[in-house]
Structures are given as C-alpha cells and as structure tokens.
Design an enzyme around this catalytic site. Structure first.
Site, PDB file in Angstrom:
ATOM      1  N   HIS A 281      -7.817  -4.652  -1.395  1.00 37.66           N
ATOM      2  CA  HIS A 281      -6.552  -4.021  -1.007  1.00 37.66           C
ATOM      3  C   HIS A 281      -5.968  -4.631   0.263  1.00 37.66           C
ATOM      4  CE1 HIS A 281      -3.538  -0.908  -1.140  1.00 37.66           C
ATOM      5  NE2 HIS A 281      -3.826  -0.517   0.095  1.00 37.66           N
ATOM      6  N   ASP A 282      -6.818  -5.138   1.141  1.00 37.41           N
ATOM      7  CA  ASP A 282      -6.344  -5.712   2.402  1.00 37.41           C
ATOM      8  C   ASP A 282      -5.711  -7.092   2.237  1.00 37.41           C
ATOM      9  OD1 ASP A 282      -6.824  -3.633   4.082  1.00 37.41           O
ATOM     10  OD2 ASP A 282      -8.622  -4.454   5.011  1.00 37.41           O
TER      11      ASP A 282
ATOM     12  N   ARG B 145     -13.000   7.173   8.232  1.00 39.85           N
ATOM     13  CA  ARG B 145     -12.518   5.789   8.251  1.00 39.85           C
ATOM     14  C   ARG B 145     -13.518   4.843   7.589  1.00 39.85           C
ATOM     15  NH1 ARG B 145      -7.572   3.435   8.398  1.00 39.85           N
ATOM     16  NH2 ARG B 145      -7.649   1.369   9.325  1.00 39.85           N
TER      17      ARG B 145
ATOM     18  N   SER C 111       0.850  -1.184   0.000  1.00 41.15           N
ATOM     19  CA  SER C 111       0.000   0.000   0.000  1.00 41.15           C
ATOM     20  C   SER C 111       0.894   1.245   0.000  1.00 41.15           C
ATOM     21  CB  SER C 111      -0.940  -0.035   1.207  1.00 41.15           C
ATOM     22  OG  SER C 111      -1.868   1.020   1.152  1.00 41.15           O
TER      23      SER C 111
ATOM     24  N   ASP D 278      -8.308  -5.541  -6.022  1.00 41.01           N
ATOM     25  CA  ASP D 278      -7.983  -4.277  -5.359  1.00 41.01           C
ATOM     26  C   ASP D 278      -8.600  -3.116  -6.132  1.00 41.01           C
ATOM     27  OD1 ASP D 278      -6.829  -2.096  -4.086  1.00 41.01           O
ATOM     28  OD2 ASP D 278      -4.824  -2.945  -4.044  1.00 41.01           O
TER      29      ASP D 278
END
Length: 509
Positions: free
Chosen positions: A489-490, A307, A238, A453
């Site tokens: 993405h994680d 968030r 990232s 992603d």
C-alpha cells in the site's frame, strides 16, 4: 439511650480503636499467608525473562504523568531498522500552514454538526489568471497538509519528490493545494479542538464524520479563499483516493479530472476488520478514558500498538522477506518476547515514532470515516437525507434534535455464523455501486492500482475502472504488478518513478 449521650470525642476514640484493630488483624493475616522474607527462596529452574519493551512503556507513562510530554516517542539513540528503508515522513506538523476559518455551520452525513470549523492548508505554484489550474491533493489517514517543503516550512513533505517544478505535479503549470482533513489534528478542526459552545475539548462529543463530509469542507476553502469554481484535478492516494472520488461525486460540475491511487469506491469488509482491531486496541488503553484524556496522560500504549497493526497492512510480505528475512536483531543474545526479529523491531519503531505525533481521537474518527466510505446509491441517498434533516432542524432552531443518537448498542446475542447472512447479493451490491457512481463516470479519470497492496486490494481499483468503463468514459487504468513494485500500500509514497509518469501524462492530456 446511653449511646445517644456519647460525645463526639468519644465517638472518635471508638472509631480509632476499631481502625487500629482492623489494621492489626490485616497485618497478622499478611504474616500468616505471605511468604516470609526470612525463609530461603526456592531456586527456579530458569531465570525470569527481562522485558525492556514494557520497562520503556512504563518509563514513558511516568514521564507523561510528570508533565515531561515530548513531541515524539522515538529514542534517537535506538538502532532502527526503519531508518534503513525508504520510509515516508510523517513528521508532527503544527506550524507553517495557512488556516481557513469558516463561521458557517457544517452538517454531517450521520447527524451532528460543527457550528464553525477551521481547515489547515498549504500551497505550491501560482494560480493563473483564468483560475483553471488548481489541483487539490487529498491526504491519506495520518498525513498533514505538508506534502511539500515551502518557505514557511522548509522540512521535506510526505510527497516531497512528487511535487515541484517539472516534477510529476508540475508547479510550473499547476497551482497545488493540500489540506489537513476535517477531523484531523494538524491544524484542522477535530476532536482535540475546543467546542465554542462550552470552550471544552470536543473529545468523543465530536460527531461521526465521513469522507464526503471532509470534502465538503475542502470545497468551501477552494471557493472562499481562491474563488475557484472548477478545479483542474482532484487527486489522492489511499484515503486520499476515496476523497478524490468523493469530491467529484459531491461537486461533479466543479472537477475536470479525477486521479485515484490505491483507493476504492467503497470500503471492503476485510479493510473494515483491520481498522476495527486498531480501534479496539486503542480504546482498551485505560488512559484513553473514552476520549477525554486531554491535559492528562495520553493513551500512548494503545496508539503504539494500533499503529503497529496498521503498519502490517501498509507493506507486503515479499518486501519484508527481501528487507528483513528471518533475521534477528542480535543473534548473539537469547530469544526474547520483546521485539527480537528485525521485522519486530521495525514494527516497534513504527509505533514508537507515531504514538505521540497524532491525536488518538483523530485516529479513531478518521479510521471510522474510511470504514463508512461507500459511493453506492443507497448509502449516499440515506446520508443525504440525514444531513438535510439535520440542517432543517438547525435552522428551525430545534436544537434538541441536532445531536447524534449516542445510544448505540452491541448485539444482544453472540454472533452466529449464517450461510447466507448478506441482505443483498454481490451482484445487487455492485449494481447499487454503479448506480451511485453515475454522477462521476462521465468524467476523465485515472485509476492506479498496486498488485502487492493488501489493504486496498487491486481488485478494488479495477472495480472503480470498470464502473467508468461501463459508462464509456475517457478513463485510464494503470496497474503496478509485483515485479514492478512490492512495497504494498505504501507504493504511492515510495515508487514515484512508477506512479508519477502516468499521473503527469494524464494531467497534461
């Protein structure tokens, strides 16, 4: 003339009578225009909805204003969908790390400087006698230096199962170092630190920082603390993937290998737009107070919502479909405007968990650093020129020239769509990027992309790999397709068994 002879006592009496008259008039108006409590209340067709989510935010604001500032927004009694999934740990880390203190100033890409700074770091493994086995881990946006448990902090780290003896980052062979980035809030100097010039919080007097600024600070730590002149690998995912490339770009002769996972060589407008929305939501919280909320009520509502927006970008639609479907938290209760679907409760809890664990200003600054990241030749040339001028002015004692230009403005005219608004063509932009990356494309590099992603689309990793391939370097590209990982993405925090083997093989080759 008679008015001039009125005593102070008389003036007070007159003033009091005026105030009382206005008060009686206001009361009479309220009685005339406000609904009378004695009148029967009209029955509505339906009862008003309840808003427990807003009640909770108001309750927290009251607690914070009363000085009951807890270390976490999470309510441990809540039933959370977040706990059911393989989530990374981003626990608030304020102890258990070492601190590198630099008394030398550091100058930034877009002007401004810090007269001194600190970098928090943690280590695992042993530095060998030749000092050629150091691997520097670069973190993502909100991670601390605590990538792995260690004697001074035994809590699991955010890459806990990736680092250790015989693991993917093998501490039997390598000496691993991880830092909290400059601009962060877990031990390194950032907006929540105090400026030695006035012993007051930097707040938004902290200079705009870039990813390249961050890695220059890290390099000082590597040289001063460990006396290492060349690291074995610069590795990150990232924003850490950005840093891994930036470190090699800044110090090409001091890096043996590069590993970039779910990163990019320049931020894309789509990613910039997503981060823009997060910043706007956060800065709209009245408690943000333009960055000066320290020792006051923190902008927890803005942080929570920002968030939640970010969390949407971290995972993929197919993974959420499999994990939550269209299920509601409780089908026996009527639908609500507060979190109702399971996916909503997931986002709500993600925001709750984070809103008091990370400094709001650090969040803004680090997000902006990601937006500004660009290894194109034109961008790096401009930044090098600005930084060099700031340094010259500093040592020439021209202190009045050191501050950044804070008089930024929004466009005078509203945005109007244009067919060809870009100043350069995509082909020219790509050529500019490849020119800028020539400093590092002779290095050994491993680039890993994830098809699911959406924050760092896989074509951005292919873009990096193509730049290396164009120069004939010994680079490798590894891509995880949707049938291998749909964590989005994680993935780098979850699918260790998929990203780990190519990383381990590359580091040992």
């Amino acid at each position: 003339m008679m008015l001039k002879s009125i005593s102070n006592t008389s003036r007070s009496v007159v003033k009091g009578r005026i105030v009382n008259t206005l008060a009686r008039f206001s009361t009479k108006c309220n009685r005339l225009y406000a609904p009378s409590r004695s009148l029967p209340t009209l029955q509505s067709s339906n009862p008003q909805l309840s808003f427990p989510c807003l009640d909770k935010l108001e309750e927290r604001t009251n607690q914070l204003s009363s000085g009951l500032n807890s270390s976490s927004c999470s309510n441990k009694d809540d039933i959370s969908s977040l706990e059911a999934g393989p989530e990374p740990s981003y626990a608030k880390i304020q102890t258990g790390f070492e601190v590198y203190k630099s008394s030398k100033p550091i100058f930034f890409d877009y002007g401004g400087y810090l007269p001194e700074y600190e970098i928090a770091y943690e280590t695992w493994g042993t530095l060998n006698e030749a000092k050629d086995n150091l691997i520097l881990i670069h973190t993502g946006l909100s991670a601390s230096s605590h990538a792995k448990s260690q004697p001074k902090n035994t809590k699991p780290g955010w890459w806990e199962n990736f680092i250790g003896p015989d693991k993917y980052l093998d501490t039997n062979k390598f000496f691993i170092v991880c830092t909290n980035v400059l601009g962060g809030c877990y031990g390194s100097t950032g907006p929540s630190s105090k400026d030695p010039a006035n012993n007051d919080y930097y707040g938004t007097r902290f200079p705009i920082i870039t990813v390249n600024d961050m890695v220059r600070a890290q390099r000082e730590l590597i040289r001063d603390v460990f006396d290492v002149t060349k690291i074995h690998a610069s590795i990150g995912a990232s924003m850490g993937g950005m840093q891994s490339l930036a470190y090699a770009w800044e110090f090409p002769d001091e890096v043996e290998k590069i590993v970039s996972i779910s990163g990019c060589a320049r931020s894309h407008p789509y990613s910039i737009a997503l981060r823009h929305t997060q910043r706007q939501v956060l800065m709209s919280d009245p408690n943000w107070n333009r960055g000066f909320y320290y020792e006051k009520i923190v902008p927890h509502i803005g942080m929570k919502l920002a968030r939640e927006i970010a969390t949407v970008t971290y995972r993929s639609g197919p993974e959420w479909e499999h994990r939550f479907g269209r299920n509601r938290a409780d089908d026996s209760r009527p639908p609500a405007l507060c979190p109702d679907f399971l996916v909503e409760t997931y986002l709500d809890h993600a925001g709750e968990k984070f809103c008091l664990e990370y400094d709001a200003n650090s969040f803004l600054y680090v997000l902006k650093a990601m937006d500004l990241f660009d290894l194109s030749q034109s961008t790096r040339t401009k930044c090098d020129s600005i930084r060099a001028k700031t340094e010259r002015d500093f040592y020439a004692k021209s202190n009045e020239k050191l501050s950044q230009d804070s008089k930024t403005t929004v466009p005078a005219k509203p945005y109007k769509e244009q067919i060809n608004s870009a100043t350069v063509t995509p082909e020219e932009s790509l050529k500019d990027l490849h020119e800028g990356m020539k400093k590092i494309t002779q290095k050994q590099a491993l680039v890993i992309g994830v098809e699911s992603d959406i924050l760092f689309p896989v074509w951005q990793q292919r873009e990096i790999a193509n730049a290396f391939e164009e120069q004939g370097s010994k680079s490798s590209y590894y891509e995880l397709s949707n049938d291998v990982s749909n964590y989005g993405h994680d993935t780098f925090l979850i699918s260790f068994d998929h990203i780990g083997p190519p990383v381990k093989e590359f580091l040992l080759s």
